[in-house]
Design a protein around this motif. Structure first.
Motif, mmCIF file in Angstrom:
data_model
loop_
_atom_site.group_PDB
_atom_site.id
_atom_site.type_symbol
_atom_site.label_atom_id
_atom_site.label_comp_id
_atom_site.label_asym_id
_atom_site.label_seq_id
_atom_site.Cartn_x
_atom_site.Cartn_y
_atom_site.Cartn_z
ATOM 1 N N PRO A 344 10.183 -4.631 52.819
ATOM 2 C CA PRO A 344 10.511 -5.486 51.303
ATOM 3 C C PRO A 344 8.994 -6.094 51.023
ATOM 4 N N MET A 345 8.300 -6.306 51.716
ATOM 5 C CA MET A 345 7.075 -7.160 51.227
ATOM 6 C C MET A 345 5.884 -6.121 50.964
ATOM 7 N N ASN A 346 6.228 -4.701 51.263
ATOM 8 C CA ASN A 346 5.135 -3.616 50.899
ATOM 9 C C ASN A 346 5.789 -2.294 50.886
ATOM 10 N N PRO A 347 7.078 -2.469 49.657
ATOM 11 C CA PRO A 347 7.673 -1.234 49.429
ATOM 12 C C PRO A 347 7.033 0.126 49.240
ATOM 13 N N VAL A 348 7.301 1.116 49.722
ATOM 14 C CA VAL A 348 6.477 2.361 49.514
ATOM 15 C C VAL A 348 7.486 3.079 48.515
ATOM 16 N N GLY A 349 8.581 2.976 48.415
ATOM 17 C CA GLY A 349 9.731 3.559 47.465
ATOM 18 C C GLY A 349 10.687 2.676 47.027
ATOM 19 N N PRO A 350 11.299 3.110 46.005
ATOM 20 C CA PRO A 350 12.159 2.277 45.175
ATOM 21 C C PRO A 350 13.768 1.833 46.184
ATOM 22 N N CYS A 351 13.957 2.523 47.110
ATOM 23 C CA CYS A 351 15.101 2.224 47.764
ATOM 24 C C CYS A 351 14.793 1.010 48.651
ATOM 25 N N MET A 352 13.689 0.760 49.046
ATOM 26 C CA MET A 352 13.398 -0.629 49.561
ATOM 27 C C MET A 352 13.158 -1.849 48.570
ATOM 28 N N VAL A 353 13.032 -1.511 47.286
ATOM 29 C CA VAL A 353 12.861 -2.529 46.334
ATOM 30 C C VAL A 353 14.164 -3.122 45.873
ATOM 31 N N SER A 354 14.986 -2.280 45.479
ATOM 32 C CA SER A 354 16.258 -2.603 44.659
ATOM 33 C C SER A 354 17.268 -3.386 45.333
ATOM 34 N N ALA A 355 17.800 -4.287 44.799
ATOM 35 C CA ALA A 355 18.871 -4.891 45.426
ATOM 36 C C ALA A 355 20.186 -3.993 45.786
ATOM 37 N N GLU A 356 19.833 -3.128 45.097
ATOM 38 C CA GLU A 356 21.234 -1.740 45.352
ATOM 39 C C GLU A 356 20.606 -0.530 46.402
ATOM 40 N N GLY A 357 19.545 -0.908 47.010
ATOM 41 C CA GLY A 357 18.901 0.185 47.571
ATOM 42 C C GLY A 357 19.255 0.417 48.912
ATOM 43 N N SER A 358 19.444 1.453 49.279
ATOM 44 C CA SER A 358 19.931 2.019 50.786
ATOM 45 C C SER A 358 18.749 1.393 51.794
ATOM 46 N N CYS A 359 17.518 1.620 51.612
ATOM 47 C CA CYS A 359 16.611 1.082 52.414
ATOM 48 C C CYS A 359 16.486 -0.583 52.695
ATOM 49 N N ALA A 360 16.687 -1.054 51.513
ATOM 50 C CA ALA A 360 16.808 -2.566 51.600
ATOM 51 C C ALA A 360 18.018 -2.994 52.315
ATOM 52 N N ALA A 361 19.143 -2.380 51.982
ATOM 53 C CA ALA A 361 20.341 -2.708 52.772
ATOM 54 C C ALA A 361 20.505 -2.634 54.199
ATOM 55 N N TYR A 362 19.808 -1.485 54.691
ATOM 56 C CA TYR A 362 19.370 -1.131 56.149
ATOM 57 C C TYR A 362 18.464 -2.174 56.835
ATOM 58 N N TYR A 363 17.462 -2.417 56.001
ATOM 59 C CA TYR A 363 16.450 -3.208 56.558
ATOM 60 C C TYR A 363 16.892 -4.581 56.729
ATOM 61 N N GLN A 364 17.840 -5.227 55.868
ATOM 62 C CA GLN A 364 18.079 -6.634 55.774
ATOM 63 C C GLN A 364 19.394 -6.817 56.774
ATOM 64 N N TYR A 365 20.153 -5.637 56.684
ATOM 65 C CA TYR A 365 21.258 -5.920 57.591
ATOM 66 C C TYR A 365 21.637 -5.237 58.892
ATOM 67 N N MET A 366 20.882 -4.026 58.883
ATOM 68 C CA MET A 366 21.219 -3.014 60.002
ATOM 69 C C MET A 366 20.203 -2.740 60.860
ATOM 70 N N ARG A 367 19.115 -3.256 60.983
ATOM 71 C CA ARG A 367 18.006 -2.729 61.797
ATOM 72 C C ARG A 367 18.327 -2.854 63.213
ATOM 73 N N GLU A 368 19.100 -3.726 63.626
ATOM 74 C CA GLU A 368 19.355 -4.093 64.932
ATOM 75 C C GLU A 368 20.507 -3.096 65.437
ATOM 76 N N SER A 369 21.128 -2.385 64.470
ATOM 77 C CA SER A 369 22.022 -1.625 64.976
ATOM 78 C C SER A 369 21.857 -0.156 65.303
ATOM 79 N N PHE A 370 20.564 0.047 64.776
ATOM 80 C CA PHE A 370 19.938 1.417 65.072
ATOM 81 C C PHE A 370 19.919 1.789 66.764
#
Length: 370
Positions: A344-370
């Motif tokens: 989120p502090m250095n997004p390469v693509g839009p999916c990490m930027v948007s409040a509706e982006g998949s990558c942002a959702a995974y990063y914020q809430y799901m990293r520990e579940s991988f």
């Protein structure tokens, strides 16, 4: 399950729903030898499913696939570059939704341009752009019209208001997207094996339940219109599995109090008055015919693409895999940049930027579940 119950305002409802979904999913797995797979059409669904812990809880039982439902994410790179280039012009005020500010262009972001002195304003109510145009008659005020059917009606309202007030220095850079053409593209491409769709409640308010009949009639695939609360999401998943188990294709409206059969007819009239279908380019897909809406020729004075010439070069290529994420081909964590070069502090693509982006959702809430 504990995480879901903590996030829910109705744990007494959600606990039996979770248990029912898991039981029904196991029944599906016993019958077909795999997990049932459903695509969330809406980016807000993706974020809600991650935030509430539903995705994490059900990951071994149900394959919940993020789709092309985030408007910022599906906007192709050349369009992003064009909007940034548009902001570089003199005597212009660019108005936009907040998500657009940090979306990386090939060379910079809108935020970079703002820091460099360009007049770029984030609006919470897009209609504010009309007032800004009235207050700045010596400048061109351009609103970046990015969005699906939930946003498009607001754009027509803006045009109607500018027309009524005879405002000549206001225009919209239309980069809109429509749900049906992209769902047809995904189904025709056949790249992802799906058992159904979780259909967005807010888009469905505009479109109506009947607008999804083609899924059943032409593709024999189901869709459940659902909201964003934990219990609504769980019930939508349960009904989706139930339909998939029986082999029945149907559209189930889980929002009957606000989603009608035919949608909002007043909004349809406004869209028919001001807009016409056009080809639109999608990130990771390319141009889909008639997948967007543009202003009709008689309203070209409000069409920024007709009023301003913007030249952009070939977009810079990166290892970002947002295009594959929004098509449901990979999960965000399968991108080599995820959580490393891209965060989120250095997004390469839009999916990490948007409040509706998949990558942002995974990063914020799901990293520990991988």
């Amino acid at each position: 399950m504990l995480e879901i119950l903590k996030q829910s305002s109705n744990p007494e409802i959600c606990k039996p729903l979770v248990e029912a979904v898991i039981e029904k999913a196991k029944e599906f797995q016993q019958k077909f030898g795999r997990r049932p797979a459903f695509m969330e059409v809406c980016g807000s669904h993706t974020m809600s499913l991650a935030r509430t812990g539903v995705k994490q809880c059900l990951k071994d039982e149900v394959n919940l696939i993020s789709g092309p439902g985030c408007p910022v994410c599906v906007t192709d790179q050349r369009s992003i570059d064009a909007m940034i280039a548009l902001a570089e012009g003199e005597n212009r005020i660019i108005c936009t939704f907040g998500d657009m500010m940090r979306v990386p262009g090939s060379n910079k972001t809108l935020l970079d341009s703002k820091i460099a002195g360009k007049d770029i304003r984030v609006l919470y109510s897009p209609v504010e752009a009309i007032k800004i145009a009235e207050e700045n008659p010596d400048k061109e005020v351009i609103f970046l019209g990015v969005g699906f059917e939930t946003t498009i009606p607001i754009l027509t309202l803006m045009v109607g208001e500018a027309e009524k007030r005879s405002i000549g220095n206001f225009s919209i850079w239309m980069t809109t997207k429509l749900v049906e053409p992209v769902l047809r593209y995904l189904l025709d491409a056949g790249e992802v094996n799906l058992d159904g769709f979780l259909l967005p409640g807010h888009v469905s308010i505009v479109l109506g339940e009947n607008s999804y009949k083609y899924l059943v009639d032409e593709y024999h695939i189901s869709g459940v219109i659902t909201g964003f609360e934990t219990a609504e999401l769980l019930f939508g998943i349960y009904k989706s599995i139930e339909l998939a188990l029986t082999g029945q294709a149907a559209i189930i409206n889980n929002h009957p109090s606000i989603v009608t059969k035919t949608g909002n007819q007043v909004i349809h009239q406004w869209m028919d008055k001001y807009l016409t279908e056009c080809d639109e380019a999608w990130r990771g897909i390319g141009v889909i015919p008639n997948s967007g809406l543009d202003l009709k020729p008689e309203y070209s004075q409000f069409n920024a693409k007709k009023r301003f010439t913007v030249e952009v070069g070939e977009p810079r290529k990166t290892k970002c895999r947002c295009g594959e994420v929004i098509r449901g081909l990979i999960s965000p964590n399968e991108c080599s940049l995820f959580g490393k070069a891209c965060h989120p502090m250095n997004p390469v693509g839009p999916c990490m930027v948007s409040a509706e982006g998949s990558c942002a959702a995974y990063y914020q809430y799901m990293r520990e579940s991988f």
